[in-house]
Design a protein around this motif. Structure first.
Motif, mmCIF file in Angstrom:
data_model
loop_
_atom_site.group_PDB
_atom_site.id
_atom_site.type_symbol
_atom_site.label_atom_id
_atom_site.label_comp_id
_atom_site.label_asym_id
_atom_site.label_seq_id
_atom_site.Cartn_x
_atom_site.Cartn_y
_atom_site.Cartn_z
ATOM 1 N N THR A 89 15.794 80.012 21.062
ATOM 2 C CA THR A 89 16.312 78.990 22.158
ATOM 3 C C THR A 89 17.431 79.346 22.991
ATOM 4 O O THR A 89 17.603 79.193 24.135
ATOM 5 N N GLN A 90 18.257 80.174 22.221
ATOM 6 C CA GLN A 90 19.625 81.010 22.918
ATOM 7 C C GLN A 90 19.077 81.586 24.088
ATOM 8 O O GLN A 90 19.897 81.825 24.844
ATOM 9 N N MET A 91 17.877 82.403 23.865
ATOM 10 C CA MET A 91 17.648 83.260 24.989
ATOM 11 C C MET A 91 16.724 82.536 26.116
ATOM 12 O O MET A 91 16.438 83.262 26.904
ATOM 13 N N GLY A 92 16.645 81.507 25.966
ATOM 14 C CA GLY A 92 15.981 80.357 27.023
ATOM 15 C C GLY A 92 14.504 80.426 26.933
ATOM 16 O O GLY A 92 13.696 79.915 27.714
ATOM 17 N N TRP A 93 13.948 80.748 25.555
ATOM 18 C CA TRP A 93 12.590 80.543 25.370
ATOM 19 C C TRP A 93 12.548 79.071 25.030
ATOM 20 O O TRP A 93 13.055 78.355 24.649
ATOM 21 N N ASP A 94 11.099 78.771 25.423
ATOM 22 C CA ASP A 94 10.654 77.466 24.854
ATOM 23 C C ASP A 94 9.223 77.408 24.787
ATOM 24 O O ASP A 94 8.469 78.422 24.993
ATOM 25 N N GLY A 95 8.428 76.359 24.561
ATOM 26 C CA GLY A 95 7.117 76.085 24.329
ATOM 27 C C GLY A 95 6.510 77.103 23.443
ATOM 28 O O GLY A 95 6.765 77.282 22.501
ATOM 29 N N VAL A 134 20.150 61.815 27.960
ATOM 30 C CA VAL A 134 20.399 61.413 26.393
ATOM 31 C C VAL A 134 20.512 62.642 25.517
ATOM 32 O O VAL A 134 21.082 62.701 24.578
ATOM 33 N N LEU A 135 19.613 63.916 25.717
ATOM 34 C CA LEU A 135 19.723 65.076 25.182
ATOM 35 C C LEU A 135 21.185 65.813 25.327
ATOM 36 O O LEU A 135 21.819 66.166 24.234
ATOM 37 N N TRP A 136 21.257 65.758 26.410
ATOM 38 C CA TRP A 136 22.758 66.447 26.680
ATOM 39 C C TRP A 136 23.845 65.542 26.084
ATOM 40 O O TRP A 136 24.813 66.464 25.265
ATOM 41 N N LEU A 137 24.044 64.401 26.163
ATOM 42 C CA LEU A 137 24.966 63.695 25.573
ATOM 43 C C LEU A 137 25.047 63.823 23.863
ATOM 44 O O LEU A 137 25.903 63.664 23.262
ATOM 45 N N ASP A 138 23.704 63.738 23.364
ATOM 46 C CA ASP A 138 23.779 63.765 21.883
ATOM 47 C C ASP A 138 23.736 65.050 21.373
ATOM 48 O O ASP A 138 24.231 65.091 20.021
ATOM 49 N N GLY A 139 23.387 66.181 22.139
ATOM 50 C CA GLY A 139 23.413 67.450 21.331
ATOM 51 C C GLY A 139 23.962 68.567 22.202
ATOM 52 O O GLY A 139 23.809 69.763 21.877
ATOM 53 N N GLY A 140 24.489 68.402 23.478
ATOM 54 C CA GLY A 140 24.749 69.204 24.234
ATOM 55 C C GLY A 140 23.804 70.081 24.867
ATOM 56 O O GLY A 140 24.020 71.460 25.128
ATOM 57 N N ARG A 141 22.591 69.665 24.922
ATOM 58 C CA ARG A 141 21.439 70.718 25.446
ATOM 59 C C ARG A 141 21.501 70.781 26.628
ATOM 60 O O ARG A 141 21.746 70.109 27.588
ATOM 61 N N ALA A 142 21.220 72.382 26.981
ATOM 62 C CA ALA A 142 21.450 72.763 28.432
ATOM 63 C C ALA A 142 20.272 72.011 29.388
ATOM 64 O O ALA A 142 19.201 71.806 28.903
ATOM 65 N N PRO A 143 20.976 71.175 30.505
ATOM 66 C CA PRO A 143 19.676 70.543 31.107
ATOM 67 C C PRO A 143 18.769 71.416 31.632
ATOM 68 O O PRO A 143 17.518 70.889 31.827
ATOM 69 N N VAL A 144 19.117 72.630 32.188
ATOM 70 C CA VAL A 144 17.691 73.391 32.528
ATOM 71 C C VAL A 144 16.714 73.644 31.342
ATOM 72 O O VAL A 144 15.502 73.530 31.696
ATOM 73 N N ARG A 145 17.038 74.101 30.197
ATOM 74 C CA ARG A 145 16.257 74.369 29.286
ATOM 75 C C ARG A 145 15.498 72.806 28.832
ATOM 76 O O ARG A 145 14.286 73.062 28.515
ATOM 77 N N ALA A 146 16.098 71.782 28.682
ATOM 78 C CA ALA A 146 15.426 70.593 28.620
ATOM 79 C C ALA A 146 14.706 70.201 29.381
ATOM 80 O O ALA A 146 13.301 69.672 29.387
ATOM 81 N N LEU A 147 14.771 70.515 30.913
ATOM 82 C CA LEU A 147 14.010 70.356 31.846
ATOM 83 C C LEU A 147 12.625 70.897 31.700
ATOM 84 O O LEU A 147 11.402 70.491 32.055
ATOM 85 N N ARG A 148 12.669 72.322 31.338
ATOM 86 C CA ARG A 148 11.577 73.098 31.120
ATOM 87 C C ARG A 148 10.686 72.626 29.935
ATOM 88 O O ARG A 148 9.505 72.555 30.132
ATOM 89 N N ALA A 149 11.571 72.187 29.177
ATOM 90 C CA ALA A 149 10.548 71.782 27.870
ATOM 91 C C ALA A 149 9.955 70.355 27.982
ATOM 92 O O ALA A 149 9.179 70.115 27.264
ATOM 93 N N ALA A 190 12.085 81.634 10.327
ATOM 94 C CA ALA A 190 11.646 81.033 11.303
ATOM 95 C C ALA A 190 12.636 80.040 11.797
ATOM 96 O O ALA A 190 12.575 80.305 13.144
ATOM 97 N N ARG A 191 13.366 79.649 11.206
ATOM 98 C CA ARG A 191 14.343 78.666 11.805
ATOM 99 C C ARG A 191 15.397 79.412 12.460
ATOM 100 O O ARG A 191 15.815 78.914 13.791
ATOM 101 N N ALA A 192 15.760 80.365 12.122
ATOM 102 C CA ALA A 192 16.628 81.291 12.690
ATOM 103 C C ALA A 192 16.106 81.930 13.752
ATOM 104 O O ALA A 192 16.987 82.090 14.630
ATOM 105 N N ALA A 193 15.055 82.279 13.877
ATOM 106 C CA ALA A 193 14.219 83.133 15.129
ATOM 107 C C ALA A 193 14.052 81.908 16.109
ATOM 108 O O ALA A 193 14.441 82.330 17.376
ATOM 109 N N ARG A 194 13.679 80.856 15.908
ATOM 110 C CA ARG A 194 13.779 79.622 16.761
ATOM 111 C C ARG A 194 15.024 79.461 17.400
ATOM 112 O O ARG A 194 15.364 79.227 18.630
ATOM 113 N N LEU A 195 16.045 79.360 16.598
ATOM 114 C CA LEU A 195 17.491 79.304 16.964
ATOM 115 C C LEU A 195 17.954 80.191 18.003
ATOM 116 O O LEU A 195 18.293 80.074 19.175
ATOM 117 N N LEU A 196 17.446 81.630 17.687
ATOM 118 C CA LEU A 196 17.858 82.662 18.720
ATOM 119 C C LEU A 196 17.007 82.695 19.899
ATOM 120 O O LEU A 196 17.651 82.979 21.031
#
Length: 447
Positions: free
Chosen positions: A258-264, A153-168, A250-256
């Protein structure tokens, strides 16, 4: 409004859950126990708590696991399906997805338990320790199914990468879910012994203790957020143009990040650093921060001390330890001409390199006294122009990709537009890579 593909996905999941629920009601045994388990489900649903950004612990899973040895694979779906009528904290669409997801996952867990030879209705003495393997497999099957459906559902609704969603949404949750689910086995053992439904009352005590522990954790997190907001508000009282700036950085840093593969926790830490990156301005005289026109060299040197003041402010706050390097070095430049330490390239902490880009981007897309806000595409072009000199080139490319994909909501327009250049009193911004502070005796100063 969810995308059409998401709505179709959720509708299909609801149809599957509906079929499972009907079959559960038709095939479940021990109808009297169903009533008692339903009461436990309603109770534990009130005890769910947030455990971190991505984790909500619902003690309903304890009851679901207990039904496997007591009622078999049909008991839990019959119970979970009834939650649709009791959960009113979310919109109908989201509630339907949550309940359908839980029905399907609990059935998969029960099916796994039965397939592996798990006993139902009576646990003999020789059921142990084999039942631990069967219960563990059922819990793992439940959680894998849950993560798979959520990733879909995350992938369909927002194109979120499956591997990143799996980690989170899988690894962060799994150990806590596994540990508390074993309480369900304890409940089943007591239930099938001599206690029956009274086992639920006996288990209520540790469930309440667990709920209390979750509440303490939530209170601690709320205290952390209050501390951050208090510091952020203190900055805004010192500098006219920092209103909302920390939240956007803070929002821009979180965006970048996430693009770098960070989470948590790492993603949270860089966002906290972004929120408080200018907290050191508390130590800079207000007359300098709000001065019109050119700064003296001494005044600009005072502004350049704000990263060091920032580290002093957050130095004794334990949960901000990871944010300190970003706060201290967010004005270093990739070519080594920044401050306070003159670090260059990879010697600059990665948090600081992220904040440098995020800080400048928000400054450029916000209104200043000496200019209007720059359009987002123009600000991205400026970041590209400064890659390798001011900013980490690789991180600039990642940030541009993230903004172009996710979009960016710049600072809201100010009620009063900038004064025309011929009549304005200029207040230059140390964050602006295009219009840095003007210092008496020099054409421009390092931003």
């Amino acid at each position: 409004m969810p995308r059409r593909s998401t709505r179709v996905y959720v509708l299909g999941l609801c149809v599957v859950a509906g079929v499972i629920s009907v079959l559960s009601v038709a095939n479940v045994s021990r109808p009297t126990d169903i009533v008692w388990f339903a009461l436990l489900v309603l109770l534990t649903e009130q005890l769910k708590s947030r455990l971190g950004r991505n984790v909500i612990v619902s003690l309903t899973s304890v009851v679901a696991v207990a039904t496997y040895p007591v009622l078999g694979m049909w008991g839990a779906p019959a119970l979970i399906g009834a939650l649709f009528a009791t959960r009113h904290d979310n919109p109908v669409f989201k509630r339907a997805y949550n309940v359908a997801q839980n029905v399907v996952c609990t059935f998969i867990g029960g099916f796994t338990y039965i397939t592996l030879g798990g006993e139902v209705g009576d646990l003999a003495r020789d059921s142990f320790p084999q039942i631990l393997v069967q219960i563990t497999a059922a819990i793992v099957a439940y959680h894998v199914a849950n993560a798979t459906l959520l990733i879909g559902v995350l992938w369909l609704d927002g194109g979120r990468a499956p591997v990143r969603a799996l980690r989170a949404n899988f690894f962060e949750v799994f150990l806590s879910f596994l540990g508390y689910s074993y309480l369900g086995l304890l409940l089943a053992v007591l239930w099938l012994g001599q206690l029956g439904p009274f086992a639920g009352l006996l288990l209520l005590v540790p469930l309440l203790v667990a709920r209390w522990a979750f509440a303490q954790y939530a209170a601690e997190q709320k205290s952390h957020q209050s501390t951050l907001q208090a510091l952020a508000q203190a900055i805004e009282t010192k500098d006219l143009y920092t209103r909302g700036h920390g939240e956007r950085v803070a929002r821009a840093a979180r965006l970048l990040g996430t693009q770098m593969g960070w989470d948590g926790d790492r993603l949270d830490a860089v966002a906290e650093a972004g929120l408080l990156h200018d907290v050191g301005k508390i130590g800079v005289p207000t007359r300098i921060l709000q001065k019109d026109g050119r700064l003296t060299e001494e005044e600009f040197e005072a502004i350049k001390q704000h990263p060091l003041h920032g580290v002093e402010v957050v130095g004794d706050i334990a949960f901000l330890e990871d944010a300190r390097a970003g706060i201290m070095h967010h004005h270093e430049r990739y070519d080594g001409t920044g401050y306070p330490s003159g670090l260059r390239a990879g010697d600059i902490p990665v948090f600081a390199r992220v904040l440098s880009i995020s800080d400048a981007f928000d400054c450029m897309t916000s209104v200043r006294s000496y200019r209007a806000a720059r359009p987002v595409p123009e600000a991205l072009d400026e970041l590209r122009r400064c890659r390798g000199s001011h900013f980490d080139p690789e991180l600039v490319d990642k940030f541009v990709t993230a903004v172009e994909r996710e979009g960016w909501q710049p600072a809201p327009a100010q009620p009063v537009q900038p004064t025309p250049a011929a009549r304005q009193k200029v207040l230059f911004d140390h964050d602006d890579p295009v219009h840095p502070p003007q210092v008496e005796g020099s054409a421009e100063a390092n931003s």
